[in-house]
Each structure stands twice: as structure tokens, then as C-alpha cells.
Write a protein that holds these residues in place. Structure first.
Motif, short mmCIF file in Angstrom:
data_model
loop_
_atom_site.label_atom_id
_atom_site.label_comp_id
_atom_site.label_asym_id
_atom_site.label_seq_id
_atom_site.Cartn_x
_atom_site.Cartn_y
_atom_site.Cartn_z
N LYS A 1 9.07 4.87 -0.99
CA LYS A 1 8.99 3.56 -0.31
C LYS A 1 10.01 3.44 0.82
CE LYS A 1 6.81 0.20 -3.22
NZ LYS A 1 6.94 -0.61 -4.42
N PRO B 1 8.47 4.35 4.79
CA PRO B 1 7.88 3.32 5.66
C PRO B 1 8.86 2.18 5.95
CG PRO B 1 6.77 3.39 3.51
CD PRO B 1 7.66 4.57 3.59
N PHE C 1 3.66 3.68 12.76
CA PHE C 1 3.44 4.72 11.74
C PHE C 1 2.11 4.53 11.04
CE2 PHE C 1 4.43 2.25 7.92
CZ PHE C 1 5.24 1.22 8.40
N ASP D 1 -0.04 5.89 7.55
CA ASP D 1 0.14 6.54 6.25
C ASP D 1 -1.12 7.32 5.89
OD1 ASP D 1 0.85 7.28 3.76
OD2 ASP D 1 1.17 5.26 2.97
N THR E 1 -1.47 -0.04 12.60
CA THR E 1 -0.19 0.16 11.94
C THR E 1 0.11 -1.09 11.15
OG1 THR E 1 0.90 -0.66 13.89
CG2 THR E 1 0.65 1.70 13.72
#
Ligand code: 0CH
Ligand code: SF4
Length: 316
Positions: free
Chosen positions: A83, A86, A96, A98, A314
Motif C-alpha cells: 500500500k 501508491p 500511476f 496499477d 489514474t
């Protein structure tokens, strides 16, 4: 010179799974959307050929977020991230995406849910593997206990044996994990967990196919990378299922032909991160040396597909 005969058994399912396919597409889409360079934290999947191909298109692979500049997008690999990753990207106002496989994310959510219910978490996984690091990193440092073997279960020190839950890595050996789960349940009868474990459909199916194929083969090759957990498990499963020679190869040039002298049959499969083009290259190498008769050993048909976001967004 006539070529010696060889039966070539080809396992199905083999190769790319839905999570790998999705993760690679996410990098390709990011490159299209934002142009090069796009940063990728860790190999998007554990395969040099895939990584080299994406690097040629402008992806830059790094191990840590600290190696990325603030002003370029970064993608997190299919294996998942703690965690804190991010969170750090958000704090730096980075773009970003994922690419964690949805089946890994599901395990992350499970771990969090158990912790919210006041249960201490035990993870069955391989120490240091990025997926294990990512799943354990869903909870604060030290909150998740790691076990790899039934021996570890015998010595693990828990807070309260009545308030425990477990999750697993998705790419483990089905049989080895059953032993670890059995040891957990024997020592901690109140432990809460998934129906069996969290090993995914792709890992399970590829191991099943190898179990069916291995006893027929004089030798077996698994196309995959040395850092690919699911690929290495296929080699072990093949050897345990009775194949006298089971070996991991990244591609055709790794084949040790001297060890294969005298074989009349070969089994071929591939880990979830190995592209079909490399499997075909290996098959081609056998066809050049032997008069090959191909046989498919199919134990399941897969039709799993994970949606790739049409537009990369994002997190807000
Ligand atoms: O088998 P591992 O987890 O080492 O990873 P891979 O070889 O990149 O295969 C894809 C699985 C990704 C996460 O489950
Ligand atoms: Fe997802 Fe399983 Fe593929 Fe891992 S091996 S990316 S969990 S489908």
C-alpha cells in the motif's frame, strides 16, 4: 540423415494467463497515451523477452518508485505492490496505473477485510517474492506472519490462536500449499481462510496439465524465467509426477541437447508469463532435430479475460 522419431506432448493450458495479458496491454496503452518514457516498477511480468520488447518501445523498468521522476507515468507490475507504493506516488502527485492482476488484488482485499475483523493474518508464500511483499504490505509492517512450509507452521508465534486468518500467494504449488494449509488447520483449528487457498485458476490449470503430461514423457521443458514462481512450480510438479528430466528454459537456445540424448518423447509447457512465440521457437528447435509427432495434452479450456480499461485513468 533421417531424423529420429519423437512424440512431442504439448500441455494445454500453458503460457499467458489473463492477468499477464492485461498487464502487458496496460503498458502498451500507457506508451500510446503518454509516449516514452513510461516507467514500470518491477518487471511487468517475469519474462525477459516481454520486458525487452516493452523496453524497446520506451518502457523504463525500475525496482523502486524512488528511481522514477515525478513527471512521468509509472505502472505497477502484475504481482502487486504494498500500500505504501501508491501512497508515495500520490504524495508526489505522480500519474500511476496499477497493473496488479485482479486475482492478486482480490487477495489484498481479503487480507484487509480479515484485519478489519480483528484477525491476525498469516500469509503462505515465498519470502521476498514481489507478490508476497505486496500482499503483506497491505497491512502495517509486522502485522502479517509469513509461513512457507509445514515446519514454519509448527514454530510460528501468533497473538491469539482463536483470532487468525490466512491468505496465500496465487502462484504456489497446489499440493505443497495443501500441506501447509493442513498444518495450519491442525495447529489452529479456528483459523479462517479461503475455500482452499488463493492459488489462481491459471496456476492450478497449468499444474494439472503437467501432471497429466509428465508420466508420458522421457523429458519435459517448461518455458519460463528463473524468477517466475509459477514456472518454477511447473518444473517441480513435472518431476514429482514422474518425469525423469524436467528443466526450465527461457528459450530454445537454453535447451541442453546432450541431456536429451536418446529420448523418444518430450513434454512442453510454459509458465503464465511466457509468450507463445517462445514456445513455438522451442517446438521448432525439436522439429529441426527430430521427426516430430505432436500430441496435445489438454486438461482444461480457459476463457478467462480481464478487462483492460479502455482509457487509462489514474486514481483521483
Ligand atoms: O509466477 P510469478 O508470480 O513469479 O510471476 P510471473 O512469472 O510474472 O507470472 C505472472 C503472475 C503475476 C502475479 O500473479
Ligand atoms: Fe493473475 Fe493468476 Fe496470472 Fe497471476 S498467474 S497474473 S494471479 S491470472
Amino acid at each position: 540423415m533421417t531424423k529420429p522419431p519423437l512424440t512431442l506432448y504439448l500441455a494445454a493450458p500453458r503460457g499467458f494467463c489473463a492477468g499477464v495479458d492485461r498487464a502487458i496491454k496496460i503498458v502498451e496503452m500507457a506508451l500510446e497515451k503518454w509516449g516514452a518514457p513510461v516507467y514500470v516498477r518491477h518487471e511487468i511480468v517475469h519474462n525477459k523477452f516481454v520486458v525487452d520488447g516493452l523496453r524497446d518501445k520506451g518502457a523504463v523498468f525500475v525496482e523502486e518508485l524512488s528511481e522514477c521522476p515525478d513527471d512521468r507515468p509509472v505502472i505497477f507490475s502484475a504481482h502487486g505492490v504494498p500500500k505504501a507504493v501508491p501512497a508515495a506516488a500520490a504524495a508526489r502527485e505522480m500519474v500511476f496505473v496499477d497493473a496488479t492482476c485482479p486475482l492478486v488484488s482480490k487477495v489484498h482485499i481479503e487480507a484487509q477485510r480479515h484485519a478489519d475483523n480483528g484477525l491476525q493474518m498469516i500469509m503462505i508464500g515465498h519470502a521476498g517474492h514481489p507478490e508476497t511483499v505486496g500482499t503483506m504490505g497491505q497491512l502495517p509492517e509486522g502485522e502479517v506472519l509469513l509461513v512457507e512450509t509445514p515446519q514454519d507452521v509448527a514454530t510460528v508465534a501468533v497473538r491469539d490462536p482463536q483470532r487468525l486468518a490466512y491468505v496465500t500467494q496465487t502462484t504456489l504449488s497446489v499440493d505443497d500449499t495443501a500441506d501447509v494449509v493442513a498444518a495450519l488447520q491442525a495447529r489452529f483449528p479456528a483459523i479462517v481462510g479461503p475455500h482452499k487457498e488463493d492459488i489462481c485458476y491459471a496456476t492450478t490449470n497449468r499444474q494439472e496439465a503437467v501432471k497429466a503430461m509428465a508420466p508420458k514423457c522421457d523429458a519435459m521443458l517448461v518455458v519460463g524465467a528463473p524468477n517466475s514462481s509459477n514456472s518454477k512450480r511447473l518444473v517441480e510438479v513435472g518431476a514429482r509426477a514422474g518425469c525423469p528430466y524436467a528443466q526450465l528454459v527461457q528459450r530454445a537456445r537454453d535447451i541442453d541437447w546432450r541431456s536429451l540424448e536418446g529420448i523418444r518423447s518430450i513434454g512442453i509447457t510454459a509458465g503464465a508469463s511466457a509468450p507463445e512465440v517462445l514456445i513455438n521457437e522451442v517446438i521448432e528447435a525439436f522439429s529441426e532435430r527430430y521427426s516430430v509427432t505432436r500430441e496435445l495434452v489438454e486438461t482444461a479450456v480457459e476463457n478467462v479475460e480481464f478487462k483492460v480499461p479502455r482509457v487509462l485513468r489514474t486514481p483521483a
